[in-house]
Design a protein around this motif. Sequence first.
Motif, PDB file in Angstrom:
ATOM      1  N   ILE A   1      39.131  57.418  33.860  1.00  0.00           N
ATOM      2  CA  ILE A   1      37.819  56.523  34.291  1.00  0.00           C
ATOM      3  C   ILE A   1      37.993  55.397  33.629  1.00  0.00           C
ATOM      4  CG2 ILE A   1      35.391  56.567  34.328  1.00  0.00           C
ATOM      5  CD1 ILE A   1      35.371  59.407  34.600  1.00  0.00           C
ATOM      6  N   PHE A   2      38.404  55.371  32.235  1.00  0.00           N
ATOM      7  CA  PHE A   2      38.372  54.081  31.591  1.00  0.00           C
ATOM      8  C   PHE A   2      39.676  53.272  31.756  1.00  0.00           C
ATOM      9  CE2 PHE A   2      36.185  57.040  28.587  1.00  0.00           C
ATOM     10  CZ  PHE A   2      35.015  56.112  28.254  1.00  0.00           C
ATOM     11  N   PHE A   3      40.773  54.001  32.431  1.00  0.00           N
ATOM     12  CA  PHE A   3      41.964  53.043  32.892  1.00  0.00           C
ATOM     13  C   PHE A   3      41.270  52.452  34.057  1.00  0.00           C
ATOM     14  CE2 PHE A   3      45.331  55.384  30.599  1.00  0.00           C
ATOM     15  CZ  PHE A   3      46.042  54.265  30.193  1.00  0.00           C
ATOM     16  N   ILE A   4      40.651  53.107  34.918  1.00  0.00           N
ATOM     17  CA  ILE A   4      40.307  52.446  36.343  1.00  0.00           C
ATOM     18  C   ILE A   4      39.168  51.354  35.920  1.00  0.00           C
ATOM     19  CG2 ILE A   4      38.906  52.968  38.063  1.00  0.00           C
ATOM     20  CD1 ILE A   4      39.791  55.824  38.495  1.00  0.00           C
ATOM     21  N   PHE A   5      38.429  51.446  35.160  1.00  0.00           N
ATOM     22  CA  PHE A   5      37.211  50.650  34.570  1.00  0.00           C
ATOM     23  C   PHE A   5      37.687  49.424  34.299  1.00  0.00           C
ATOM     24  CE2 PHE A   5      34.258  48.800  31.504  1.00  0.00           C
ATOM     25  CZ  PHE A   5      33.353  48.366  32.411  1.00  0.00           C
ATOM     26  N   PHE A   6      38.591  49.393  33.285  1.00  0.00           N
ATOM     27  CA  PHE A   6      39.364  48.079  32.826  1.00  0.00           C
ATOM     28  C   PHE A   6      40.454  47.543  33.704  1.00  0.00           C
ATOM     29  CE2 PHE A   6      37.829  50.332  28.762  1.00  0.00           C
ATOM     30  CZ  PHE A   6      37.181  49.355  28.419  1.00  0.00           C
ATOM     31  N   LEU A   7      40.741  48.284  34.539  1.00  0.00           N
ATOM     32  CA  LEU A   7      41.770  47.763  35.501  1.00  0.00           C
ATOM     33  C   LEU A   7      40.960  46.962  36.469  1.00  0.00           C
ATOM     34  CD1 LEU A   7      44.803  47.559  36.757  1.00  0.00           C
ATOM     35  CD2 LEU A   7      44.264  49.618  37.944  1.00  0.00           C
ATOM     36  N   MET A   8      39.947  47.628  36.887  1.00  0.00           N
ATOM     37  CA  MET A   8      39.211  46.665  37.824  1.00  0.00           C
ATOM     38  C   MET A   8      38.556  45.359  37.310  1.00  0.00           C
ATOM     39  SD  MET A   8      39.341  48.410  40.805  1.00  0.00           S
ATOM     40  CE  MET A   8      40.938  48.957  40.112  1.00  0.00           C
ATOM     41  N   LEU A   9      38.118  45.561  35.842  1.00  0.00           N
ATOM     42  CA  LEU A   9      37.711  44.137  35.383  1.00  0.00           C
ATOM     43  C   LEU A   9      38.795  43.284  35.208  1.00  0.00           C
ATOM     44  CD1 LEU A   9      35.461  45.623  32.184  1.00  0.00           C
ATOM     45  CD2 LEU A   9      34.778  44.806  34.551  1.00  0.00           C
ATOM     46  N   ALA A  10      40.084  43.744  34.799  1.00  0.00           N
ATOM     47  CA  ALA A  10      41.206  42.784  34.749  1.00  0.00           C
ATOM     48  C   ALA A  10      41.437  42.117  36.073  1.00  0.00           C
ATOM     49  CB  ALA A  10      42.479  43.710  34.303  1.00  0.00           C
ATOM     50  N   VAL A  11      41.368  42.881  37.068  1.00  0.00           N
ATOM     51  CA  VAL A  11      41.469  42.183  38.424  1.00  0.00           C
ATOM     52  C   VAL A  11      40.514  41.066  38.781  1.00  0.00           C
ATOM     53  CG1 VAL A  11      41.306  42.633  40.974  1.00  0.00           C
ATOM     54  CG2 VAL A  11      42.524  44.326  39.453  1.00  0.00           C
ATOM     55  N   LEU A  12      39.177  41.393  38.402  1.00  0.00           N
ATOM     56  CA  LEU A  12      38.398  40.468  38.939  1.00  0.00           C
ATOM     57  C   LEU A  12      38.255  39.376  37.886  1.00  0.00           C
ATOM     58  CD1 LEU A  12      35.247  42.872  38.974  1.00  0.00           C
ATOM     59  CD2 LEU A  12      36.191  41.549  40.862  1.00  0.00           C
ATOM     60  N   PHE A  13      38.465  39.416  36.556  1.00  0.00           N
ATOM     61  CA  PHE A  13      38.781  38.228  35.591  1.00  0.00           C
ATOM     62  C   PHE A  13      40.251  37.518  35.960  1.00  0.00           C
ATOM     63  CE2 PHE A  13      35.949  40.370  32.695  1.00  0.00           C
ATOM     64  CZ  PHE A  13      34.990  39.464  32.648  1.00  0.00           C
ATOM     65  N   THR A  14      41.000  38.203  36.499  1.00  0.00           N
ATOM     66  CA  THR A  14      42.290  37.467  36.859  1.00  0.00           C
ATOM     67  C   THR A  14      42.081  36.538  38.244  1.00  0.00           C
ATOM     68  OG1 THR A  14      43.733  39.297  35.937  1.00  0.00           O
ATOM     69  CG2 THR A  14      44.643  37.722  37.526  1.00  0.00           C
ATOM     70  N   LEU A  15      41.338  37.050  38.961  1.00  0.00           N
ATOM     71  CA  LEU A  15      40.890  36.381  40.330  1.00  0.00           C
ATOM     72  C   LEU A  15      39.878  35.210  39.888  1.00  0.00           C
ATOM     73  CD1 LEU A  15      40.331  39.282  42.777  1.00  0.00           C
ATOM     74  CD2 LEU A  15      42.489  37.674  42.605  1.00  0.00           C
ATOM     75  N   GLY A  16      39.021  35.760  39.133  1.00  0.00           N
ATOM     76  CA  GLY A  16      37.827  34.544  38.642  1.00  0.00           C
ATOM     77  C   GLY A  16      38.777  33.344  37.871  1.00  0.00           C
ATOM     78  N   PHE A  17      39.534  33.686  36.910  1.00  0.00           N
ATOM     79  CA  PHE A  17      39.819  32.552  36.028  1.00  0.00           C
ATOM     80  C   PHE A  17      41.047  31.858  36.826  1.00  0.00           C
ATOM     81  CE2 PHE A  17      38.579  35.094  32.371  1.00  0.00           C
ATOM     82  CZ  PHE A  17      37.562  34.287  31.812  1.00  0.00           C
ATOM     83  N   ASP A  18      41.715  32.394  37.805  1.00  0.00           N
ATOM     84  CA  ASP A  18      42.796  31.798  38.905  1.00  0.00           C
ATOM     85  C   ASP A  18      41.916  30.664  39.664  1.00  0.00           C
ATOM     86  OD1 ASP A  18      44.963  31.043  40.179  1.00  0.00           O
ATOM     87  OD2 ASP A  18      44.406  32.454  41.690  1.00  0.00           O
ATOM     88  N   HIS A  19      40.570  30.958  40.097  1.00  0.00           N
ATOM     89  CA  HIS A  19      39.598  30.116  40.770  1.00  0.00           C
ATOM     90  C   HIS A  19      39.363  28.793  39.877  1.00  0.00           C
ATOM     91  CE1 HIS A  19      39.730  32.587  44.147  1.00  0.00           C
ATOM     92  NE2 HIS A  19      38.804  33.608  43.385  1.00  0.00           N
ATOM     93  N   VAL A  20      38.982  29.224  38.555  1.00  0.00           N
ATOM     94  CA  VAL A  20      38.713  28.185  37.668  1.00  0.00           C
ATOM     95  C   VAL A  20      39.608  27.314  37.057  1.00  0.00           C
ATOM     96  CG1 VAL A  20      37.690  27.969  35.122  1.00  0.00           C
ATOM     97  CG2 VAL A  20      36.735  29.978  36.728  1.00  0.00           C
ATOM     98  N   ARG A  21      40.783  27.842  36.848  1.00  0.00           N
ATOM     99  CA  ARG A  21      41.807  26.930  36.561  1.00  0.00           C
ATOM    100  C   ARG A  21      42.413  26.004  37.830  1.00  0.00           C
ATOM    101  NH1 ARG A  21      48.010  29.253  37.073  1.00  0.00           N
ATOM    102  NH2 ARG A  21      47.786  30.276  38.855  1.00  0.00           N
ATOM    103  N   MET A  22      42.231  26.543  39.030  1.00  0.00           N
ATOM    104  CA  MET A  22      42.525  25.747  39.913  1.00  0.00           C
ATOM    105  C   MET A  22      41.570  24.630  40.566  1.00  0.00           C
ATOM    106  SD  MET A  22      45.679  26.467  40.539  1.00  0.00           S
ATOM    107  CE  MET A  22      46.018  25.659  41.898  1.00  0.00           C
TER     108      MET A  22
END
Length: 738
Positions: free
Chosen positions: A146-167
């Motif tokens: 459950i912790f793997f899933i939780f942090f993996l989903m957060l990593a997905v969201l932050f990667t997508l979010g910061f990609d938008h920010v840097r671009m």
Amino acid sequence: MWQLIQFLLFLLVAGCGIYLTVKVIYHRYSYIKLGKTAVLRKNLKERTMALLSQVFGQKKLLKDRKSGIMHVVMFYGFIILQFGALDIILRGLTGRHLPIPGFRYFQFLQELTVFLVLIAAAYAFYRRYGEKLKRLKRGWKPSLVIFFIFFLMLAVLFTLGFDHVRMGEEASPYAPISSLIVLAFSGIPENSAAVLYYAAWWAHLLILLSFALYIPQSKHFHLITAPINIFLHRTDPAGKLRSIDLDDEEAESFGVGRIEDFERTQLLDLYACVECGRCTNMCPAAATGKVLSPMHLITKMRDHLTEKGSAVTSKSPWIPNLDAGIGAHVLRSKPDPNGTWPMAKMSEEAAAQATPGTGGVSEPVSDTDPAGFLHRPVTDIEPTITWHKFSWGKTTDKDIKDVNLIGDVITEDEIWSCTTCRNCEDQCPVGNEHVDKIIDLRRYLVLTEGKVPQEGQRAMQNIERQGNPWGMSRNDRSKWMEGLRVPTVRENPDFDYLFFIGSMGSYDNRSIKVTRSFVRLLNEAGVNFAVLGNEEKGSGDTPRRLGNEFLFQQLCKENIAVFEKYHVRKIVTACPHTFNAFKNEYPEFGLKAEVLHHTQLLEQLVMEGRLKPRHFVKERITYHDSCYLGRYNGVFDSPRNILRAIPGAELVEMKRSRENAMCCGAGGGRMWMEEGAGKRVNLARTEQALEVRPTVISSACPYCLTMLSDGTKMKGVEESVKTKDIAELLAESVFGPV
């Protein structure tokens, strides 16, 4: 330059992660290869349909609607997110997205999936720690995913979010969740945004690779093994056991006494188990305080296989190898001689829930009930679960080479507690086969070591000597026929149906009433039938389920010879155990005849108008599904259709009915053995029937009828609640009250 370094680091890290993951999977594959080669029927179409319905259709998982929906979200969510992971990796390495048509819609789907998976993970956590389902294990290991899933989903969201920010992209309705990150971090320097993006990107990659490496070292190996296990499932009828070649002169033993004596497909089961506990939750033995828990049966053998496989192949099962040289898993405590430990340790919480008049048993605790097992809910798996939790663990006192499968891993109490009802297998979402393994263990005890409970041994000796479990004279087998027109095969050689009565219907006083009712109905309908009389023998079901394959095969061949002698074309029987043996197991040895259960024939006669239920039977009837008739052979509607055809009869269903019906406790040879531990299974099943306030508990099996009759007597309601076979109820409507 940075892109090149990023790419080289990616190759190094991803290569190491994939290599280690493949290594762990290969090591476990090498353990499975220690088993015997399995011979499988091809049946590609059936296997493909099972794969589609159970893996992609999640058919078994949806038996539990709540957790089923949760798992569907997880399953399809991760399939969608694998494409998202590829896009994230490609984006970080090349700056480009996957060439997906309508990418912004995929982006929206990806973020919606992340959101749904997080909700599903939260619900999974709640099921385990909020609802505290007894069948689910708790602790850091079961919760790690459950912790793997939780942090993996957060990593997905932050990667997508910061990609938008840097671009420098603005918030978008096609990226509803990552847009929140854009709003929160808009205006930060471009370099800072890039650093945050690559930090999130690497976190996503490392979590993904760590998760992949963790999966084959945990119960989540089922993500890989379950689809294979389901595809390779046995396509024989559910009621057919594997046969043993008793003429094999090279065989040193029969049955399974070592883990490597199982077939490879059986060992694959062990790594497919997801530890969901659905099997144990439905098991009549576990539910009534016996030591058998189907889930723990599988997981204990899995631990044993992993440790023994590691020792034999010299291939470590873990990365890193933290368990090297610290002993082996064994049972650290055993049940007492009566096997009563689990019930005696029943939790105070479970006892407090047993309130008179709410489905629990109202009898007070007494000197004859020191453990208090009568004063509790109808069924409760907690005592058994608790026993396994504290009895199974590592020890440094034994080397794995000295650990015995029977005794140190699986107790004889567990092996003999099984009623072979197969409710565990019906519930298992990954296609595990528990009963065959238990029968193989029994075969080893009986055929190789000569061990069998005393009552079971006595029943088998009587069957061998007199053809029935009581040891009554063979010449008394046809006494039930007195006063009835019952032609034998000698008197009516041109019969259409051979009525095979079985030992219960021939000798047991209660079952004889069913036999006579059925014969009256056959005569009324003008059915051309005959019986074997004193030439009849037992079907061999009891010896086979008790592990005596030799006696079963002997009876099987003798019966087939008699059938061929009298040119038997159709067989009808009132015993589901006989029905299953003849229908599913005898054909392997040469039987060529159509086999019917008496409810199937009676339904046909009623539908054709040859039997006319005309007298009112004003009873509130609940029907108990025999395991060997219903779950084994899919005969659920015939008995019910007969009851619906009876004027005045009201049919009410128990909470556990049809495929989910609980066993009466008599299967697997348990009919002939006493229950020395916990609550009697037949008492629990009777209580379930009484919850719907019937005036009649009906059945279509002589074993079930006996067990339910005893149950009503134990409850003291035998005068107000009758137990009757379907044939008796139909006869009462056709001929009128006796």
